[in-house]
Design a protein around this motif. Structure first.
Motif, mmCIF file in Angstrom:
data_model
loop_
_atom_site.group_PDB
_atom_site.id
_atom_site.type_symbol
_atom_site.label_atom_id
_atom_site.label_comp_id
_atom_site.label_asym_id
_atom_site.label_seq_id
_atom_site.Cartn_x
_atom_site.Cartn_y
_atom_site.Cartn_z
ATOM 1 N N VAL A 1 -7.432 12.257 -1.216
ATOM 2 C CA VAL A 1 -8.474 11.313 -1.275
ATOM 3 C C VAL A 1 -8.407 10.332 -2.338
ATOM 4 N N ASN A 2 -8.159 10.573 -3.609
ATOM 5 C CA ASN A 2 -8.040 10.013 -4.534
ATOM 6 C C ASN A 2 -6.895 9.737 -5.179
ATOM 7 N N PRO A 3 -5.680 9.193 -4.994
ATOM 8 C CA PRO A 3 -4.351 9.206 -5.379
ATOM 9 C C PRO A 3 -4.310 9.046 -6.875
ATOM 10 N N GLU A 4 -5.243 8.681 -7.497
ATOM 11 C CA GLU A 4 -5.191 8.503 -9.042
ATOM 12 C C GLU A 4 -5.239 9.944 -9.884
ATOM 13 N N ARG A 5 -5.650 10.853 -8.959
ATOM 14 C CA ARG A 5 -5.996 12.144 -9.831
ATOM 15 C C ARG A 5 -4.620 12.895 -10.248
ATOM 16 N N LEU A 6 -4.658 13.459 -11.106
ATOM 17 C CA LEU A 6 -3.267 14.390 -11.904
ATOM 18 C C LEU A 6 -2.020 13.282 -12.095
ATOM 19 N N SER A 7 -2.474 12.126 -12.391
ATOM 20 C CA SER A 7 -1.390 11.223 -12.350
ATOM 21 C C SER A 7 -1.116 10.949 -13.983
ATOM 22 N N ALA B 1 2.060 6.660 -7.019
ATOM 23 C CA ALA B 1 0.859 7.702 -7.295
ATOM 24 C C ALA B 1 1.235 8.965 -7.047
ATOM 25 N N ALA B 2 1.919 9.575 -5.839
ATOM 26 C CA ALA B 2 2.539 10.831 -5.335
ATOM 27 C C ALA B 2 3.485 11.196 -6.284
ATOM 28 N N ALA B 3 4.405 10.050 -6.633
ATOM 29 C CA ALA B 3 5.520 10.633 -7.591
ATOM 30 C C ALA B 3 4.993 10.968 -9.042
ATOM 31 N N LYS C 1 -21.143 14.472 -8.968
ATOM 32 C CA LYS C 1 -22.388 13.788 -9.418
ATOM 33 C C LYS C 1 -22.433 14.208 -10.770
ATOM 34 N N HIS C 2 -22.297 13.605 -11.844
ATOM 35 C CA HIS C 2 -22.595 14.136 -13.334
ATOM 36 C C HIS C 2 -23.903 14.763 -13.484
ATOM 37 N N ALA C 3 -24.038 16.009 -13.899
ATOM 38 C CA ALA C 3 -25.263 16.885 -13.910
ATOM 39 C C ALA C 3 -26.326 16.070 -14.689
ATOM 40 N N GLU C 4 -25.968 15.395 -15.749
ATOM 41 C CA GLU C 4 -27.004 15.122 -16.641
ATOM 42 C C GLU C 4 -27.301 13.390 -16.032
ATOM 43 N N THR C 5 -26.037 12.705 -16.125
ATOM 44 C CA THR C 5 -26.557 11.021 -15.895
ATOM 45 C C THR C 5 -26.686 10.898 -14.326
ATOM 46 N N GLY C 6 -26.056 11.667 -13.659
ATOM 47 C CA GLY C 6 -26.199 11.392 -12.136
ATOM 48 C C GLY C 6 -25.237 10.378 -11.614
ATOM 49 N N LYS C 7 -24.269 9.874 -12.558
ATOM 50 C CA LYS C 7 -23.350 8.973 -12.105
ATOM 51 C C LYS C 7 -22.231 9.796 -11.358
ATOM 52 N N PRO C 8 -21.772 8.867 -9.970
ATOM 53 C CA PRO C 8 -20.829 9.585 -9.178
ATOM 54 C C PRO C 8 -19.510 9.813 -9.780
ATOM 55 N N ILE C 9 -19.015 10.714 -9.406
ATOM 56 C CA ILE C 9 -17.728 11.257 -9.935
ATOM 57 C C ILE C 9 -16.677 11.220 -8.769
ATOM 58 N N LYS C 10 -15.796 10.121 -8.848
ATOM 59 C CA LYS C 10 -14.784 9.991 -7.743
ATOM 60 C C LYS C 10 -14.176 11.661 -7.060
ATOM 61 N N PRO C 11 -13.891 11.805 -5.939
ATOM 62 C CA PRO C 11 -13.313 13.104 -5.542
ATOM 63 C C PRO C 11 -11.985 13.497 -6.142
ATOM 64 N N MET C 12 -11.970 14.943 -6.338
ATOM 65 C CA MET C 12 -10.934 15.335 -7.066
ATOM 66 C C MET C 12 -9.391 15.435 -6.468
ATOM 67 N N LYS C 13 -9.705 15.424 -4.960
ATOM 68 C CA LYS C 13 -8.524 15.668 -4.180
ATOM 69 C C LYS C 13 -7.518 14.614 -4.252
ATOM 70 N N PRO C 14 -6.328 14.922 -4.467
ATOM 71 C CA PRO C 14 -5.287 13.685 -4.435
ATOM 72 C C PRO C 14 -5.043 13.175 -3.398
ATOM 73 N N VAL D 1 0.945 -1.298 -0.197
ATOM 74 C CA VAL D 1 -0.020 -0.040 -0.023
ATOM 75 C C VAL D 1 1.048 1.252 0.056
ATOM 76 N N LEU D 2 1.806 1.439 0.801
ATOM 77 C CA LEU D 2 2.756 2.407 1.059
ATOM 78 C C LEU D 2 3.365 2.647 -0.330
ATOM 79 N N ILE D 3 4.020 1.544 -0.930
ATOM 80 C CA ILE D 3 4.691 1.698 -2.416
ATOM 81 C C ILE D 3 3.527 2.149 -3.344
ATOM 82 N N SER D 4 2.431 1.754 -3.469
ATOM 83 C CA SER D 4 1.586 2.379 -4.488
ATOM 84 C C SER D 4 1.146 3.558 -4.299
#
Lengths: 174, 131
Positions: free
Chosen positions: B90-96, B15-17, B75-88, B8-11
């Motif tokens: 909370v969601n380490p995939e962002r901006l990678s 992601a941070a790198a 939440k997508h304005a049209e379809t209502g589909k959840p959108i994962k948080p933007m904050k890295p 977990v620490l390595i991943s």
């Protein structure tokens, strides 16, 4: 090399339609989505509608104007655009063997190129008896385009009546 | 157990790198297009600024779908589909992934503002998301 071959075999076996105990191969209604770029690019905003839900000419037209995708901008990089268009048209309703894909294709006149799955005559007729209060008047459904709001196995390509669960209402029987 | 924690620490570290490299590289690209002095505060103002859609008359901002608090699920304005948080955090995939960053800037600036974002705007928004 051997392990690669084994992997392909396993993948092929797991992709084959399920055969039930009574020996009757029910298969999916439309083939489930297995294409990674399609999942990534399209399913981030909405359910990954199976390609068997529209004919190839509809997918072609839809993919040709992603800058205005039902009012949203869904532009893609050219390589993704090409790969996804190929996937959708190859498995489209008029080219797929699955039963509901065939019914959708058969319900269209040759000149019809609907952009919405909900505009195909087959899908329209299947939802004709549904009162608006369960769909557009239902805040947890909002639109017929939200297949998976009621069809609990929609994301797996399965749309059987026995799998329907309308939010706030429950099962639906004709 | 210890091995799982190490993985977990390595991943997380990877992601941070990846994020640090992606953000640095994007900001350098925006600077080469004439942008400078990127500011998270300017990015936050832009994030919450409402625009009126010419066709529908709807009021739109980035926060319409993504929320003003980037740690929340959107939440997508049209379809209502959840959108994962933007904050890295909370969601380490962002901006990678630079390709994804540019894809979403293109689509979402056009939907929200009716035009592409400038290099300055993109840099400011990246600073805001990445803080």
């Amino acid at each position: 090399m051997l392990s690669l071959r084994l992997l392909i075999l396993v993948a092929a076996a797991s992709a084959a339609p399920a055969t039930f105990a009574d020996g009757w191969d029910r298969g999916p209604d439309v083939a489930p989505v297995t294409n990674a770029p399609y999942q990534q690019e399209c399913a981030s905003c909405h359910m990954a509608y199976q390609p068997g839900l529209l004919p190839a000419r509809s997918w072609q037209r839809l993919m040709g104007d992603l800058a205005d995708h039902f009012g949203d901008n869904a532009e893609l990089a050219p390589d993704d655009q090409t790969a996804i268009t190929t996937f959708l048209t190859t498995h489209a309703a008029d080219r797929a063997p699955e039963k509901r894909a065939r019914k959708i294709a058969a319900s269209l006149r040759s000149g019809d190129t609907p952009l919405r799955i909900t505009d195909t005559p087959y899908i329209k007729s299947k939802h004709r008896e549904l009162p608006a209060r369960l769909v557009t008047g239902n805040p947890r459904v909002k639109s017929l385009a939200q297949c998976n709001a009621c069809h609990t196995r929609a994301e797996h390509g399965s749309y059987s009546e026995s799998q329907i669960d309308i939010p706030g209402y429950g099962r639906w029987e004709d | 157990m210890k091995r799982a924690a190490t993985l977990v620490l390595i991943s997380l570290f990877t992601a941070a790198a990846a994020r640090a490299a992606t953000v640095d590289e994007r900001l350098a690209e925006y600077r080469s297009q004439g942008a400078k002095n990127f500011s998270a505060q300017a990015g936050e103002r832009l994030w919450n600024k409402e625009f009126t859609d010419a066709r529908t008359g709807d009021r739109r901002s980035c926060a319409t779908c993504h929320r003003a608090n980037l740690a929340e699920t959107g939440k997508h304005a049209e379809t209502g589909k959840p959108i994962k948080p933007m904050k890295p955090a909370v969601n380490p995939e962002r901006l990678s992934d630079a390709k994804k960053v540019e894809k979403w800037f293109l689509r979402n600036c056009k939907w929200t503002y009716g035009r592409e974002c400038t290099a300055q705007e993109k840099g400011d928004i990246l600073m805001f998301i990445n803080q």
